[in-house]
Design an enzyme around this catalytic site. Structure first.
Site, short mmCIF file in Angstrom:
data_model
loop_
_atom_site.label_atom_id
_atom_site.label_comp_id
_atom_site.label_asym_id
_atom_site.label_seq_id
_atom_site.Cartn_x
_atom_site.Cartn_y
_atom_site.Cartn_z
CG ASP A 133 -1.87 1.12 1.21
OD1 ASP A 133 -2.57 1.36 0.12
OD2 ASP A 133 -2.62 1.58 2.55
CD GLU A 166 -3.22 8.53 -4.07
OE1 GLU A 166 -3.12 7.60 -3.38
OE2 GLU A 166 -3.34 9.92 -3.57
CB SER A 187 -13.07 2.98 2.37
OG SER A 187 -12.41 2.85 1.21
CB THR A 209 -9.19 4.33 10.44
OG1 THR A 209 -7.89 4.84 9.53
CG2 THR A 209 -9.32 5.04 11.53
#
Ligand code: 13P
Length: 320
Positions: free
Chosen positions: A83, A142, A224, A268
């Protein structure tokens, strides 16, 4: 079953019309919690790690153990993904350690953390694609900058630079990425939006128009997490100090999936759930010092929220 590439996992999701959760892990217990959820839900899964974010001395050692752990669930369709790789070298190292997918996030310059130009982003991303594709590894790029705080990612919610459909088409044509993270209103980290309304601001028409231009590219939603209020309350009731914050609602994510989002990044929510479980347990068990019970409580809590997300994204039951 060998590890899958991101493209293999997302090609099935495209046909099935569901989203696949990409869950951030920074140690082996978290990885085991994610894999347990995938197994019990019979869901495909993307396990993702960020360079530099782990408690181990040697990153290569950690990445090797992570790969072995994921591969030790042969019944689960899983991709192992880097990531937010910030540099070509990050991506090369991850590929050397057996990752089946890498993200090169060249949306900001490494030198000064300012947004890159489209040309800079294309050049850095195309170099990774060439290296990765020659080794059978998928690549996510990205476009636009997604705000919020994450290791290797900086900026605030106000700094989101939204993805532009024309630039997205240009970017994919010139880089050959398999998947594209699009800045469509979300931001990283535990502090996302300070009002519930702000959490509803996913730009669905923007997702629609990017998907229309790029029918063969897998779209990725970063940042998200939903920020479960009960986890925040539990953390604060047991010594934590988190600000009130709102994440992306389940309905918004499902609408995103209905309009073409296929990979949904979540870190998160796992972290909040983990921390809430540990704080609550240690507060209640003041004389416990042996760590395994507290770790087990946290792992079960994290497995629970990951499994719930798999059901919400429609991937439960879609695994091999
Ligand atoms: P959250 O901070 O919302 O969990 O997002 C994680 C993410 O996008 C990692 O790339």
């Amino acid at each position: 079953m060998p590890l899958r590439t991101l493209s293999e996992v997302l090609a099935k999701a495209e046909v099935g019309g569901y989203g696949v959760g990409a869950f951030n892990v920074s140690d082996l217990n978290q990885a085991a919690a994610v894999m347990k959820a995938a197994r019990s839900e019979r869901s495909p899964v993307i396990v993702q790690a960020i360079a530099g974010m782990h408690p181990y001395e040697d990153e290569g050692w950690w990445w090797d153990r992570l790969r072995e752990l994921v591969a030790s669930y042969p019944d689960v369709e899983a991709a192992l993904h880097l990531d937010h790789g910030r540099t070509f070298d990050d991506c090369v190292r991850a590929i050397d350690h057996g990752f089946t997918s890498v993200m090169i996030d060249a949306s900001r310059r490494v030198e000064d953390d300012e947004p890159s130009t489209l040309e800079e982003n294309i050049a850095a991303t195309a170099r990774v694609v060439e290296h990765a594709h020659a080794r059978g590894v998928s690549v996510e790029g990205e476009l636009g900058t997604i705000g919020g705080a994450e290791a290797g990612v900086s900026g605030t919610v106000e700094e989101i630079v939204f993805a532009d459909p024309d630039a997205a088409a240009d970017f994919v044509e010139h880089t050959g990425v398999d998947a594209l993270a699009v800045a469509v209103g979300t931001s990283h980290g535990a502090v996302k939006f300070t009002t519930a309304e702000a959490g509803q601001r996913l730009r669905i028409p923007l997702i629609e128009s990017i998907k229309a231009r790029l029918p063969d590219t897998y779209l990725v939603l970063h940042g998200s997490s939903s920020i479960p209020a009960d986890a925040v309350r539990t953390i604060n009731a047991h010594g934590g100090r988190l600000d009130e914050s709102y994440g992306v609602s389940t309905e918004q994510k499902q609408e995103g999936i209905a309009h073409g989002i296929r990979k949904i990044n979540q870190g998160t929510d796992s972290h909040l759930t983990w921390t809430a479980a540990i704080r609550e347990f240690l507060d209640a068990q003041r004389s416990v010092v042996e760590p395994s019970e507290a770790q087990g409580v946290a792992m079960r809590a994290m497995s629970g929220v990951v499994a719930q997300r798999m059901r919400e994204f429609g991937s439960s039951g879609a695994g091999a």
